[in-house]
Design a protein around this motif. Structure first.
Motif, PDB file in Angstrom:
ATOM      1  N   LEU A  93       0.852  -1.188   0.000  1.00 55.92           N
ATOM      2  CA  LEU A  93       0.000   0.000   0.000  1.00 55.92           C
ATOM      3  C   LEU A  93       0.886   1.236   0.000  1.00 55.92           C
ATOM      4  CD1 LEU A  93      -2.652  -0.941   2.721  1.00 55.92           C
ATOM      5  CD2 LEU A  93      -2.590  -1.591   0.302  1.00 55.92           C
ATOM      6  N   ARG A  94       0.490   2.214  -0.809  1.00 55.28           N
ATOM      7  CA  ARG A  94       1.209   3.483  -0.859  1.00 55.28           C
ATOM      8  C   ARG A  94       0.271   4.571  -0.350  1.00 55.28           C
ATOM      9  NH1 ARG A  94       5.870   4.827  -3.436  1.00 55.28           N
ATOM     10  NH2 ARG A  94       5.865   2.843  -4.570  1.00 55.28           N
ATOM     11  N   PRO A  95       0.617   5.251   0.730  1.00 56.27           N
ATOM     12  CA  PRO A  95      -0.302   6.227   1.318  1.00 56.27           C
ATOM     13  C   PRO A  95      -0.342   7.539   0.543  1.00 56.27           C
ATOM     14  CG  PRO A  95       1.749   6.236   2.524  1.00 56.27           C
ATOM     15  CD  PRO A  95       1.876   5.136   1.498  1.00 56.27           C
ATOM     16  N   LEU A  96      -1.315   8.352   0.885  1.00 57.48           N
ATOM     17  CA  LEU A  96      -1.393   9.723   0.408  1.00 57.48           C
ATOM     18  C   LEU A  96      -0.639  10.629   1.376  1.00 57.48           C
ATOM     19  CD1 LEU A  96      -5.229   9.820  -0.339  1.00 57.48           C
ATOM     20  CD2 LEU A  96      -3.397   9.561  -2.036  1.00 57.48           C
ATOM     21  N   GLU A  97      -0.004  11.654   0.832  1.00 60.48           N
ATOM     22  CA  GLU A  97       0.603  12.698   1.645  1.00 60.48           C
ATOM     23  C   GLU A  97      -0.289  13.925   1.602  1.00 60.48           C
ATOM     24  OE1 GLU A  97       5.339  11.621   1.002  1.00 60.48           O
ATOM     25  OE2 GLU A  97       4.424  13.286  -0.102  1.00 60.48           O
ATOM     26  N   MET A  98      -0.621  14.455   2.755  1.00 64.49           N
ATOM     27  CA  MET A  98      -1.497  15.622   2.859  1.00 64.49           C
ATOM     28  C   MET A  98      -0.742  16.760   3.524  1.00 64.49           C
ATOM     29  SD  MET A  98      -3.382  17.519   5.229  1.00 64.49           S
ATOM     30  CE  MET A  98      -3.657  16.465   6.636  1.00 64.49           C
ATOM     31  N   LEU A  99      -0.827  17.965   2.929  1.00 63.58           N
ATOM     32  CA  LEU A  99      -0.269  19.171   3.525  1.00 63.58           C
ATOM     33  C   LEU A  99      -1.383  20.208   3.589  1.00 63.58           C
ATOM     34  CD1 LEU A  99       2.183  20.692   4.650  1.00 63.58           C
ATOM     35  CD2 LEU A  99       2.636  21.496   2.320  1.00 63.58           C
ATOM     36  N   ALA A 100      -1.711  20.649   4.794  1.00 60.91           N
ATOM     37  CA  ALA A 100      -2.815  21.589   5.005  1.00 60.91           C
ATOM     38  C   ALA A 100      -2.294  22.906   5.547  1.00 60.91           C
ATOM     39  CB  ALA A 100      -3.835  20.998   5.973  1.00 60.91           C
ATOM     40  N   GLN A 101      -2.842  24.002   5.005  1.00 63.80           N
ATOM     41  CA  GLN A 101      -2.570  25.347   5.511  1.00 63.80           C
ATOM     42  C   GLN A 101      -3.817  25.816   6.264  1.00 63.80           C
ATOM     43  OE1 GLN A 101       0.443  26.691   4.983  1.00 63.80           O
ATOM     44  NE2 GLN A 101       1.110  25.058   3.595  1.00 63.80           N
ATOM     45  N   THR A 102      -3.618  26.393   7.442  1.00 58.90           N
ATOM     46  CA  THR A 102      -4.745  26.836   8.257  1.00 58.90           C
ATOM     47  C   THR A 102      -4.882  28.359   8.228  1.00 58.90           C
ATOM     48  OG1 THR A 102      -3.506  27.105  10.317  1.00 58.90           O
ATOM     49  CG2 THR A 102      -4.319  24.884   9.789  1.00 58.90           C
ATOM     50  N   GLU A 103      -6.023  28.831   8.746  1.00 54.99           N
ATOM     51  CA  GLU A 103      -6.277  30.268   8.806  1.00 54.99           C
ATOM     52  C   GLU A 103      -5.202  30.996   9.592  1.00 54.99           C
ATOM     53  OE1 GLU A 103     -10.106  31.235  10.322  1.00 54.99           O
ATOM     54  OE2 GLU A 103     -11.162  29.879   8.969  1.00 54.99           O
ATOM     55  N   SER A 104      -4.655  30.348  10.610  1.00 52.68           N
ATOM     56  CA  SER A 104      -3.653  30.989  11.466  1.00 52.68           C
ATOM     57  C   SER A 104      -2.270  31.030  10.839  1.00 52.68           C
ATOM     58  CB  SER A 104      -3.579  30.257  12.807  1.00 52.68           C
ATOM     59  OG  SER A 104      -3.144  28.917  12.625  1.00 52.68           O
ATOM     60  N   GLY A 105      -2.129  30.414   9.650  1.00 53.38           N
ATOM     61  CA  GLY A 105      -0.848  30.430   8.960  1.00 53.38           C
ATOM     62  C   GLY A 105       0.037  29.232   9.233  1.00 53.38           C
ATOM     63  N   THR A 106      -0.427  28.278  10.023  1.00 48.55           N
ATOM     64  CA  THR A 106       0.358  27.079  10.305  1.00 48.55           C
ATOM     65  C   THR A 106       0.177  26.041   9.197  1.00 48.55           C
ATOM     66  OG1 THR A 106      -1.417  26.081  11.604  1.00 48.55           O
ATOM     67  CG2 THR A 106       0.172  27.456  12.780  1.00 48.55           C
ATOM     68  N   SER A 107       1.138  25.136   9.104  1.00 43.27           N
ATOM     69  CA  SER A 107       1.077  24.040   8.144  1.00 43.27           C
ATOM     70  C   SER A 107       1.077  22.718   8.897  1.00 43.27           C
ATOM     71  CB  SER A 107       2.273  24.077   7.191  1.00 43.27           C
ATOM     72  OG  SER A 107       2.270  25.270   6.432  1.00 43.27           O
ATOM     73  N   THR A 108       0.257  21.786   8.422  1.00 41.05           N
ATOM     74  CA  THR A 108       0.172  20.460   9.033  1.00 41.05           C
ATOM     75  C   THR A 108       0.292  19.405   7.950  1.00 41.05           C
ATOM     76  OG1 THR A 108      -1.296  21.254  10.786  1.00 41.05           O
ATOM     77  CG2 THR A 108      -1.233  18.893  10.410  1.00 41.05           C
ATOM     78  N   GLY A 109       1.189  18.450   8.155  1.00 33.94           N
ATOM     79  CA  GLY A 109       1.348  17.355   7.212  1.00 33.94           C
ATOM     80  C   GLY A 109       0.960  16.034   7.845  1.00 33.94           C
ATOM     81  N   SER A 110       0.432  15.110   7.042  1.00 31.04           N
ATOM     82  CA  SER A 110       0.048  13.798   7.555  1.00 31.04           C
ATOM     83  C   SER A 110      -0.037  12.816   6.402  1.00 31.04           C
ATOM     84  CB  SER A 110      -1.297  13.876   8.278  1.00 31.04           C
ATOM     85  OG  SER A 110      -1.584  12.651   8.928  1.00 31.04           O
ATOM     86  N   LEU A 111       0.002  11.540   6.743  1.00 26.91           N
ATOM     87  CA  LEU A 111      -0.193  10.470   5.765  1.00 26.91           C
ATOM     88  C   LEU A 111      -1.597   9.894   5.918  1.00 26.91           C
ATOM     89  CD1 LEU A 111       3.167   8.475   6.081  1.00 26.91           C
ATOM     90  CD2 LEU A 111       2.556  10.142   4.328  1.00 26.91           C
ATOM     91  N   ALA A 112      -2.115   9.309   4.841  1.00 21.05           N
ATOM     92  CA  ALA A 112      -3.419   8.651   4.885  1.00 21.05           C
ATOM     93  C   ALA A 112      -3.345   7.372   4.061  1.00 21.05           C
ATOM     94  CB  ALA A 112      -4.513   9.566   4.339  1.00 21.05           C
ATOM     95  N   TYR A 113      -3.631   6.252   4.707  1.00 20.43           N
ATOM     96  CA  TYR A 113      -3.644   4.962   4.013  1.00 20.43           C
ATOM     97  C   TYR A 113      -5.030   4.659   3.454  1.00 20.43           C
ATOM     98  CZ  TYR A 113       0.925   4.268   6.040  1.00 20.43           C
ATOM     99  OH  TYR A 113       2.255   4.413   6.374  1.00 20.43           O
ATOM    100  N   ASN A 114      -6.074   5.276   4.011  1.00 16.84           N
ATOM    101  CA  ASN A 114      -7.437   5.114   3.502  1.00 16.84           C
ATOM    102  C   ASN A 114      -7.877   6.317   2.686  1.00 16.84           C
ATOM    103  OD1 ASN A 114      -8.030   2.558   4.334  1.00 16.84           O
ATOM    104  ND2 ASN A 114      -9.551   3.136   5.861  1.00 16.84           N
TER     105      ASN A 114
END
Length: 256
Positions: A94-115
């Motif tokens: 299985l190869r996961p998805l990589e997610m990078l999110a930008q928030t209203e406050s200007g922070t960045s959050t990264g995570s993996l998703a297998y589903n």
């Protein structure tokens, strides 16, 4: 893998999984995940995803046994013949998805998703989301409860409940699926090449706030989310030959 592999037994917190953990470790020994040849996850699909997130970077194969509510990613639980079952198991990469999110406050959050990675409205107000693929806008405005991107392994879960397509394992595709789309009313989503970069822009995020969840990791008040398949991360799940993941995904398409 040797005839007597070193096994790291991990279990969810439910009582029957904890009991199985104690019994299996007493019979086969217990090793830390970092020193094991194979990880044996005891629980349901939620615990399997936790195991992949915590230990996927170790590049150890994971053999799951169902001791939870949902067990699509698990084998049936039997206390006997574990070593023989692991030796005969068929691998599924299985190869996961990589997610990078930008928030209203200007922070960045990264995570993996297998589903899947899913964007969801946070309030009674419908979300307004622009969708771009590989740098080109494909949908100027999707008015919806949310939208998700699912892997083939995750396509039978939340994605399928939202009327998204089931994707064959190894098809090198991902599913882009709206959740309760209001406009455009007839848009049902798309099947994309796995290397497609998907960009979601949240329109009017202050009036219509949106959260994003990668498997179980949630980030609230996002303004932009970029998703792509991981280029260098894979995990290997082991399945009994009569219960392999590819066959189960295929069979799901014929359930009536």
């Amino acid at each position: 893998m040797s005839a007597s592999p070193r096994i790291a037994f991990l279990a969810s917190t439910v009582p029957n999984a904890q009991q199985a953990l104690e019994a299996m470790a007493a019979r086969h020994g217990q090793h830390p995940p970092e020193e094991a040849d194979v990880i044996c996850a005891l629980g349901g699909d939620g615990f399997m995803l936790q195991t992949l997130h915590r230990h996927g970077g170790l590049d150890k194969p994971v053999y799951g046994m169902k001791l939870g509510t949902v067990g699509f990613l698990m084998n049936h639980f039997h206390a006997d013949n574990l070593l023989e079952r692991i030796a005969a198991a068929e691998p599924a990469k299985l190869r996961p998805l990589e997610m990078l999110a930008q928030t209203e406050s200007g922070t960045s959050t990264g995570s993996l998703a297998y589903n899947e990675v899913s964007l969801l409205r946070q309030t009674r107000q419908a979300a307004h989301i622009r969708i771009g693929l590989n740098g080109q806008t494909r949908l100027d405005e999707l008015i919806c409860d949310g939208v998700m991107v699912a892997t083939p392994a995750g396509s039978t879960a939340y994605n399928f409940s939202a009327h998204g397509p089931i994707l064959p394992l190894g098809s090198h595709t991902i599913a882009l699926t709206p959740i309760a789309a209001f406009r455009p009313r007839r848009w049902r989503g798309a099947i994309l090449k796995a290397d497609t970069e998907i960009r979601f822009e949240v329109l009017d995020p202050y009036k219509r706030p949106v959260s994003v969840t990668a498997d179980s990791h949630e980030t609230r008040d996002v303004v932009e989310v970029v998703i792509r398949e991981s280029a260098d991360r894979t995990v290997t799940l082991l399945f009994d030959p009569e219960h392999n993941l590819e066959e189960r995904i295929l069979s799901e398409q014929f359930v009536v």
